[in-house]
Scaffold this motif. Structure first.
Motif, PDB file in Angstrom:
ATOM      1  N   TYR A 140       5.125  -5.282 -23.651  1.00 51.23           N
ATOM      2  CA  TYR A 140       6.261  -5.489 -22.747  1.00 51.23           C
ATOM      3  C   TYR A 140       7.544  -4.871 -23.287  1.00 51.23           C
ATOM      4  O   TYR A 140       8.340  -4.302 -22.532  1.00 51.23           O
ATOM      5  CB  TYR A 140       6.457  -6.987 -22.504  1.00 51.23           C
ATOM      6  CG  TYR A 140       7.595  -7.282 -21.569  1.00 51.23           C
ATOM      7  CD1 TYR A 140       7.473  -7.057 -20.205  1.00 51.23           C
ATOM      8  CD2 TYR A 140       8.820  -7.758 -22.053  1.00 51.23           C
ATOM      9  CE1 TYR A 140       8.528  -7.305 -19.344  1.00 51.23           C
ATOM     10  CE2 TYR A 140       9.867  -8.010 -21.197  1.00 51.23           C
ATOM     11  CZ  TYR A 140       9.723  -7.785 -19.850  1.00 51.23           C
ATOM     12  OH  TYR A 140      10.783  -8.009 -19.010  1.00 51.23           O
ATOM     13  N   VAL A 141       7.812  -5.004 -24.585  1.00 50.30           N
ATOM     14  CA  VAL A 141       8.891  -4.345 -25.336  1.00 50.30           C
ATOM     15  C   VAL A 141      10.260  -5.022 -25.198  1.00 50.30           C
ATOM     16  O   VAL A 141      11.020  -5.071 -26.164  1.00 50.30           O
ATOM     17  CB  VAL A 141       9.017  -2.841 -24.962  1.00 50.30           C
ATOM     18  CG1 VAL A 141      10.137  -2.180 -25.753  1.00 50.30           C
ATOM     19  CG2 VAL A 141       7.697  -2.108 -25.194  1.00 50.30           C
ATOM     20  N   ASP A 142      10.595  -5.558 -24.014  1.00 51.64           N
ATOM     21  CA  ASP A 142      11.963  -6.014 -23.750  1.00 51.64           C
ATOM     22  C   ASP A 142      12.135  -7.524 -23.829  1.00 51.64           C
ATOM     23  O   ASP A 142      13.052  -8.077 -23.215  1.00 51.64           O
ATOM     24  CB  ASP A 142      12.384  -5.530 -22.350  1.00 51.64           C
ATOM     25  CG  ASP A 142      13.659  -4.686 -22.399  1.00 51.64           C
ATOM     26  OD1 ASP A 142      14.113  -4.361 -23.506  1.00 51.64           O
ATOM     27  OD2 ASP A 142      14.198  -4.358 -21.336  1.00 51.64           O
ATOM     28  N   LEU A 182       1.060   2.443 -31.912  1.00 46.30           N
ATOM     29  CA  LEU A 182       2.394   2.114 -31.401  1.00 46.30           C
ATOM     30  C   LEU A 182       2.361   0.902 -30.490  1.00 46.30           C
ATOM     31  O   LEU A 182       3.201   0.000 -30.593  1.00 46.30           O
ATOM     32  CB  LEU A 182       2.981   3.321 -30.671  1.00 46.30           C
ATOM     33  CG  LEU A 182       3.397   4.512 -31.533  1.00 46.30           C
ATOM     34  CD1 LEU A 182       3.829   5.677 -30.645  1.00 46.30           C
ATOM     35  CD2 LEU A 182       4.514   4.127 -32.484  1.00 46.30           C
ATOM     36  N   VAL A 183       1.390   0.878 -29.573  1.00 52.88           N
ATOM     37  CA  VAL A 183       1.301  -0.255 -28.651  1.00 52.88           C
ATOM     38  C   VAL A 183       1.027  -1.538 -29.428  1.00 52.88           C
ATOM     39  O   VAL A 183       1.615  -2.596 -29.146  1.00 52.88           O
ATOM     40  CB  VAL A 183       0.210  -0.005 -27.591  1.00 52.88           C
ATOM     41  CG1 VAL A 183      -0.078  -1.273 -26.783  1.00 52.88           C
ATOM     42  CG2 VAL A 183       0.629   1.117 -26.645  1.00 52.88           C
ATOM     43  N   GLY A 184       0.157  -1.471 -30.438  1.00 52.75           N
ATOM     44  CA  GLY A 184      -0.120  -2.656 -31.245  1.00 52.75           C
ATOM     45  C   GLY A 184       1.120  -3.180 -31.951  1.00 52.75           C
ATOM     46  O   GLY A 184       1.362  -4.392 -31.989  1.00 52.75           O
ATOM     47  N   GLU A 188       3.158  -6.747 -31.419  1.00 50.14           N
ATOM     48  CA  GLU A 188       3.620  -7.638 -32.491  1.00 50.14           C
ATOM     49  C   GLU A 188       5.086  -8.004 -32.288  1.00 50.14           C
ATOM     50  O   GLU A 188       5.494  -9.151 -32.526  1.00 50.14           O
ATOM     51  CB  GLU A 188       3.451  -6.957 -33.848  1.00 50.14           C
ATOM     52  CG  GLU A 188       2.034  -6.841 -34.360  1.00 50.14           C
ATOM     53  CD  GLU A 188       2.005  -6.194 -35.732  1.00 50.14           C
ATOM     54  OE1 GLU A 188       2.917  -6.477 -36.549  1.00 50.14           O
ATOM     55  OE2 GLU A 188       1.093  -5.391 -35.995  1.00 50.14           O
ATOM     56  N   MET A 189       5.872  -7.025 -31.848  1.00 47.92           N
ATOM     57  CA  MET A 189       7.290  -7.275 -31.595  1.00 47.92           C
ATOM     58  C   MET A 189       7.457  -8.271 -30.447  1.00 47.92           C
ATOM     59  O   MET A 189       8.316  -9.157 -30.506  1.00 47.92           O
ATOM     60  CB  MET A 189       8.006  -5.961 -31.273  1.00 47.92           C
ATOM     61  CG  MET A 189       9.513  -6.106 -31.119  1.00 47.92           C
ATOM     62  SD  MET A 189      10.336  -4.494 -30.955  1.00 47.92           S
ATOM     63  CE  MET A 189       9.783  -4.030 -29.309  1.00 47.92           C
ATOM     64  N   ASP A 190       6.638  -8.145 -29.403  1.00 53.18           N
ATOM     65  CA  ASP A 190       6.678  -9.123 -28.304  1.00 53.18           C
ATOM     66  C   ASP A 190       6.437 -10.528 -28.837  1.00 53.18           C
ATOM     67  O   ASP A 190       7.175 -11.478 -28.503  1.00 53.18           O
ATOM     68  CB  ASP A 190       5.600  -8.798 -27.259  1.00 53.18           C
ATOM     69  CG  ASP A 190       5.898  -7.551 -26.446  1.00 53.18           C
ATOM     70  OD1 ASP A 190       7.047  -7.084 -26.446  1.00 53.18           O
ATOM     71  OD2 ASP A 190       4.958  -7.053 -25.797  1.00 53.18           O
ATOM     72  N   THR A 216      11.515 -14.790 -38.975  1.00 51.83           N
ATOM     73  CA  THR A 216      11.417 -13.648 -39.887  1.00 51.83           C
ATOM     74  C   THR A 216      10.727 -12.486 -39.178  1.00 51.83           C
ATOM     75  O   THR A 216       9.561 -12.609 -38.786  1.00 51.83           O
ATOM     76  CB  THR A 216      10.629 -14.014 -41.147  1.00 51.83           C
ATOM     77  OG1 THR A 216      11.297 -15.083 -41.823  1.00 51.83           O
ATOM     78  CG2 THR A 216      10.517 -12.812 -42.078  1.00 51.83           C
ATOM     79  N   PRO A 217      11.421 -11.367 -38.979  1.00 51.26           N
ATOM     80  CA  PRO A 217      10.827 -10.262 -38.218  1.00 51.26           C
ATOM     81  C   PRO A 217       9.823  -9.475 -39.047  1.00 51.26           C
ATOM     82  O   PRO A 217       9.905  -9.452 -40.287  1.00 51.26           O
ATOM     83  CB  PRO A 217      12.042  -9.391 -37.878  1.00 51.26           C
ATOM     84  CG  PRO A 217      13.004  -9.639 -38.990  1.00 51.26           C
ATOM     85  CD  PRO A 217      12.797 -11.077 -39.398  1.00 51.26           C
ATOM     86  N   PRO A 218       8.867  -8.832 -38.384  1.00 55.49           N
ATOM     87  CA  PRO A 218       7.985  -7.906 -39.101  1.00 55.49           C
ATOM     88  C   PRO A 218       8.810  -6.803 -39.754  1.00 55.49           C
ATOM     89  O   PRO A 218       9.926  -6.502 -39.322  1.00 55.49           O
ATOM     90  CB  PRO A 218       7.088  -7.342 -37.986  1.00 55.49           C
ATOM     91  CG  PRO A 218       7.170  -8.336 -36.875  1.00 55.49           C
ATOM     92  CD  PRO A 218       8.545  -8.936 -36.960  1.00 55.49           C
TER      93      PRO A 218
END
Length: 296
Positions: A140-142, A182-184, A188-190, A216-218
């Motif tokens: 989704y990214v956003d 990249l999608v993976g 993870e960011m989502d 804690t972000p990746p």
């Protein structure tokens, strides 16, 4: 800096053979103009008009067409998933199809500022929704923008705004190793952003260690922030200097635009919407700022 320049969204549009009138402009920033439209029965839809305005003489209408095509494609790809708006097909105004526009089903509810009463169920539904999107090989990214999460009257989450999603495909390079990687990472960011929202909303039920872990972000997000945050700050200062944006203003909801000033007005009770910065278009208002070619 506005997506449509001096123009506004068209006064009338046709979608699926029905005619809709502009009811509530929601947002007009550098990427797109978004508005609620209603037909004579009161049925609502949401239309988004991608960029047509050039930048320093450089044509940018291709970008508006590209982003509209991408968003409509993702809505169709994910149409089986509940709690997502549905693509309604081409948007016509003034007798011509607008290639920079999309129409989607209207999502009734409020942008996600604070969780609904049943916080636990809300986040269970949100995690399930994001997992279903990921199962279709889409990121989704956003999700860092809380205004992209709409809470419906029953307290359930909907997601809107799919123009920056990324997904794998059936053909190279979209099915290649790099795209899958990249999608993976973006998926993870989502998940990280869902965890961050959860930690913020459930802080009273979590230990300091749990909150710290969830927030804690990746590593790749930390690396991205090292250059993205300064660029974003520079952009904000530029928009303030150009008087496109109020000092210190931020986007908190779909109804409160990030980059554009809005004239406060009354009458926003039309369509059952009550927001302090919504401006409803009266039926007899001049159409001097109508988008070119968008005649009734």
């Amino acid at each position: 800096m506005r997506a449509l320049g001096a123009d506004e969204p068209p006064r009338y549009v046709s979608v699926l053979g029905s005619r809709y009138q502009l009811a509530v402009p929601l947002k007009h920033d550098s990427w797109a103009a978004t508005a609620i439209y209603a037909d004579e029965t009161g049925e609502r839809i949401t239309c988004k008009f991608g960029r047509t305005q050039s930048v320093l003489g450089i044509p940018m209408s291709w970008l508006g067409r590209l982003l509209a095509r991408r968003e409509a494609g993702f809505l169709r790809r994910l149409e089986r998933i509940e709690f997502l708006p549905k693509d309604l097909g081409p948007v016509t105004a003034g007798g011509r199809v607008l290639p920079n526009a999309i129409a989607r089903t209207y999502v009734d509810g409020n942008p996600f500022r604070d969780p609904p009463e049943d916080r636990g169920a809300f986040f269970v539904d949100l995690r399930r929704l994001v997992a279903e999107i990921h199962a279709d090989a889409v990121a989704y990214v956003d999700l860092h923008k809380r205004e992209n999460i709409i809470v419906d009257p029953a307290g359930r989450p909907y997601l809107i705004d799919f123009q920056v999603c990324l997904a794998t495909g059936d053909r190279w390079p979209y099915n290649g190793r790099l795209m899958r990687f990249l999608v993976g990472k973006l998926q993870e960011m989502d998940d990280y952003h869902v965890n961050k929202h959860y930690a913020r909303c459930m802080a009273d039920l979590l230990s300091p260690e749990e909150i710290r872990r969830l927030k804690t972000p990746p590593g790749f997000i930390s690396a991205h922030r090292s250059f993205a945050v300064p660029l974003r700050s520079l952009r904000r200062r530029l928009l303030v200097a150009l008087k496109v944006r109020a000092q210190g203003g931020r986007a908190e909801t779909e109804f409160e635009p990030e980059d554009a000033f809005r004239n406060p007005g009354s009458g926003s009770e039309l369509l059952g919407v009550s927001r302090p910065h919504l401006r409803v278009i009266p039926a007899d208002q001049s159409e001097a700022k109508r988008q070119p070619g968008a005649t009734p």
